[in-house]
Design a protein around this motif. Structure first.
Motif, mmCIF file in Angstrom:
data_model
loop_
_atom_site.group_PDB
_atom_site.id
_atom_site.type_symbol
_atom_site.label_atom_id
_atom_site.label_comp_id
_atom_site.label_asym_id
_atom_site.label_seq_id
_atom_site.Cartn_x
_atom_site.Cartn_y
_atom_site.Cartn_z
ATOM 1 N N SER A 1 41.624 45.283 42.963
ATOM 2 C CA SER A 1 41.757 44.852 44.366
ATOM 3 C C SER A 1 40.850 43.670 44.660
ATOM 4 N N LEU A 2 39.644 43.731 44.087
ATOM 5 C CA LEU A 2 38.672 42.663 44.299
ATOM 6 C C LEU A 2 39.263 41.322 43.856
ATOM 7 N N ASN B 1 36.130 40.962 53.331
ATOM 8 C CA ASN B 1 36.225 42.415 53.464
ATOM 9 C C ASN B 1 37.551 42.954 54.019
ATOM 10 N N ALA C 1 42.276 40.335 45.974
ATOM 11 C CA ALA C 1 41.803 39.868 47.279
ATOM 12 C C ALA C 1 41.243 38.445 47.152
ATOM 13 N N GLN C 2 40.601 38.160 46.018
ATOM 14 C CA GLN C 2 40.139 36.805 45.741
ATOM 15 C C GLN C 2 41.328 35.843 45.761
ATOM 16 N N LEU D 1 40.104 42.671 51.280
ATOM 17 C CA LEU D 1 39.825 43.633 50.215
ATOM 18 C C LEU D 1 40.294 45.037 50.608
ATOM 19 N N TYR E 1 43.213 47.067 48.616
ATOM 20 C CA TYR E 1 42.870 48.343 47.967
ATOM 21 C C TYR E 1 43.801 49.466 48.410
ATOM 22 N N SER F 1 34.992 48.006 50.510
ATOM 23 C CA SER F 1 34.276 46.881 51.109
ATOM 24 C C SER F 1 33.155 46.453 50.186
ATOM 25 N N CYS F 2 32.613 45.276 50.436
ATOM 26 C CA CYS F 2 31.403 44.899 49.719
ATOM 27 C C CYS F 2 30.388 44.375 50.726
#
Lengths: 368, 220
Positions: free
Chosen positions: A286-287, A205, A290-291, A208, A212, A223-224
């Motif tokens: 972004s996801l 998070n 971020a990965q 991410l 973003y 966030s997730c």
């Protein structure tokens, strides 16, 4: 880590072709349907032992042929590694490292970390939970070989449990004690998977949110959150026991980690319902980036970054912004496909990164 | 099935052409056996044709007698000439220990080692609903029955360390527990093989071997 050379035989629309890559930026240009994405997929295949797009290997060989071979030469931690994938009909697919076949494909996962970004990734936000679980599993598996082992075990037990429920439904004889045995067998891998997923989201998070902000320039926090049936009942065996009557009626396992999900949020609003198209695109990009950051940080190694047609439907201003981000960011080897021959090369030439450009036409490549 | 192969004499034949229907029938019969292709079947048949007629008669006789007279032991379900097999009726064997196995070949493999003097129980498979095998398709009830006589003190589960094998072991142990039967359950040791080199052992096996390590004894 980088791929220096790739040799394709009968893979998708490539009959026989070899490539020498730049250690930084490789740009694959050409019109639609010429084979740019197939080239990315071949590289992905060598890293993950399967295609990102086509689940069945049978459909990956050149039309009219029934086998294919992908050979890649990698520089990894100052050693050369030769990875070959061979798919031949009626034989088990083979993946070998330096001439030695892997006993299990899963042993290779994580050895050559990779992140791929494609336009269809927006489906991650809009489609069912399966795609999001795949994203979770794909990322954690590259970081933790034990996670993949537990996941495979969980899925095997689950398949047997579902087959048992189906048979019980057909025969009308309900065998509770057999289900209890399967519950026990789901418990061990299940708890491991659940802990790892939770820990992943926590670590993911902050990365991410930061990515973003850089991409969108916006003030929202991305966030997730992890959603699992285990959050209501932390004891998996107890959870399964509570759903036993439902399982019995529906003839399948109705609860467990195979029902986990990720919910994407911008500030506290669910992305699915409230985001604009632009926000959605930025979020998904972004996801994935971020990965990339997370894998890089944990493995102390830069994954390969495969970017398929990411400038599609973006206005000129956003393309420039995104390209600048990619070129100036701390990425290792990058592959970019683009239908516009000039766009990327002009941007790169204005900096002085090392890059190589290939024109792809109908399964043939010309280095430009 | 069409085969395109080079025969030893070097010419190619796409499909076997038989001059004799009898020959073809015999080849078909042999080729129906597991692990035997049509070329091997042909070799075996031609060999029999070249031998004295009695050879074939004895051969056929052995098969017919086998199929007519072979039984499953009423006690352990191993193959047997008599209603109770030679292992089960051998008074010098230890009746307090049962070795539970999937199939008949496992009995043979363990007998070969000459390390076991107890009795066996052949389950006839392992639980795998995907392949249509449930607990009721296996000889589990008769195993429980044997334990209920009170003569058995220990069950050795000599079953493959797969998910389906584990299911079977869990299931049996659960049944025994539910019936409150006081029997000791053990499984065969799992780990690095004899003469095996550590660096070639797979990670899972090696990991388990470290966790379930055993005290070192000089006399072993």
């Amino acid at each position: 880590m980088e791929i220096t050379q790739l040799i394709l035989t009968n893979f998708k629309n490539y009959e026989k072709e070899s490539f020498q890559f730049s250690s930084q930026i490789n740009c694959l240009v050409g019109r639609n349907g010429m084979g740019k994405t197939n080239l990315l997929d071949a590289i992905y295949y060598l890293c993950m032992g399967k295609s990102y797009f086509v689940p069945n290997d049978r459909y990956l060989s050149l039309h009219g042929t029934d086998f294919f071979r992908i050979e890649g030469h990698f520089d990894r931690e100052e050693k050369r590694e030769k990875i070959v994938a061979k798919v031949i009909p009626k034989k088990k697919k083979e993946l070998e490292r330096n001439g030695v076949p892997y006993a299990k494909l899963s042993e290779h996962i994580g050895f050559l970390p990779v992140v791929i970004i494609i336009p269809d990734d927006t489906l991650l936000a809009t489609e069912g939970s399966e795609a999001r679980r795949r994203f979770l599993d794909n990322t954690i598996s590259q970081l933790d070989p034990l996670y993949l082992k537990h996941l495979i075990q969980y899925q095997k037990v689950l398949r047997q449990r579902n087959a048992a429920l189906k048979q019980m439904g057909e025969s009308g004889r309900f065998q509770e004690s057999l289900l209890e045995v399967y519950d026990l067998q789901l418990q061990m891998p299940g708890l491991y998977i659940s802990e790892k997923r939770e820990a992943f989201v926590e670590e993911f998070n902050p990365i991410l949110a930061q990515v973003y902000r850089t991409i969108s320039g916006g003030a929202e926090t991305a966030s997730c959150s992890y959603r699992s049936p285990l959050q209501k009942e932390p004891d998996l065996m107890e959870l399964l026991r509570k759903h036993r009557d439902k399982d019995r009626i529906l003839h399948r396992t109705t609860t467990g980690l195979h029902r986990d999900d990720l919910v994407f949020n911008l500030d506290e609003f669910p992305l699915k319902r409230f985001a604009s198209q632009g926000q959605l695109k930025s979020f998904i990009l972004s996801l994935k980036l971020a990965q990339y950051e997370l894998i890089k940080k944990n493995k102390n190694q830069r994954p390969l970054l495969l970017l398929d047609d990411i400038f599609d439907k973006l206005d000129h201003h956003r393309v420039d912004h995104l390209l600048a981000l990619l070129l100036d960011g701390d990425f290792g080897q990058v592959f970019i496909t683009d239908t516009d021959q000039k766009r990327v090369s002009q941007m790169i030439e204005s900096r002085d990164s090392s890059y190589r450009e290939f024109l792809i036409t109908k399964g043939k490549a010309t280095a430009l | 099935m069409k085969t395109t192969t080079l025969s030893r004499s070097g010419y190619k034949f796409a499909n076997m052409n038989f001059s004799s229907k009898l020959l073809e029938n015999a080849v078909d019969a042999f080729a129906s056996l597991p692990g035997i292709g049509r070329k091997t079947a042909l070799r075996l048949v031609l060999h029999l044709v070249q031998q004295a007629p009695e050879t074939s008669e004895e051969f056929a006789d052995a098969i017919v007698k086998l199929r007519k007279n072979i039984k499953n032991c009423q006690v352990c379900h191993n193959l047997s000439d008599e209603p109770v097999c030679e292992i089960c009726s051998n008074n010098r064997r230890d009746k307090s220990v049962l070795c539970v196995v999937e199939g008949i070949r496992d009995v043979m493999a363990i007998e070969e080692t000459q390390q076991f003097r107890g009795l066996y129980h052949v389950l006839g498979g392992i639980i795998s609903p995907i392949e249509g095998i449930g607990p009721n398709d296996l000889h589990i009830d008769s195993l429980i029955g044997r334990v209920q006589t009170g003569e058995v003190k220990e069950l050795i589960m000599a079953i493959s360390p797969t998910i389906e094998g584990d299911t079977t072991i869990f299931y049996i142990s659960k049944k025994l527990r539910d019936l409150d039967l006081p029997v000791q359950l053990s499984t065969i040791a799992r780990g690095v093989s004899f003469g095996g080199e550590l660096e070639y052992a797979d990670g899972l096996t090696l990991g388990r071997s470290i966790v379930s390590r055993i005290p070192y004894r000089k006399d072993e």
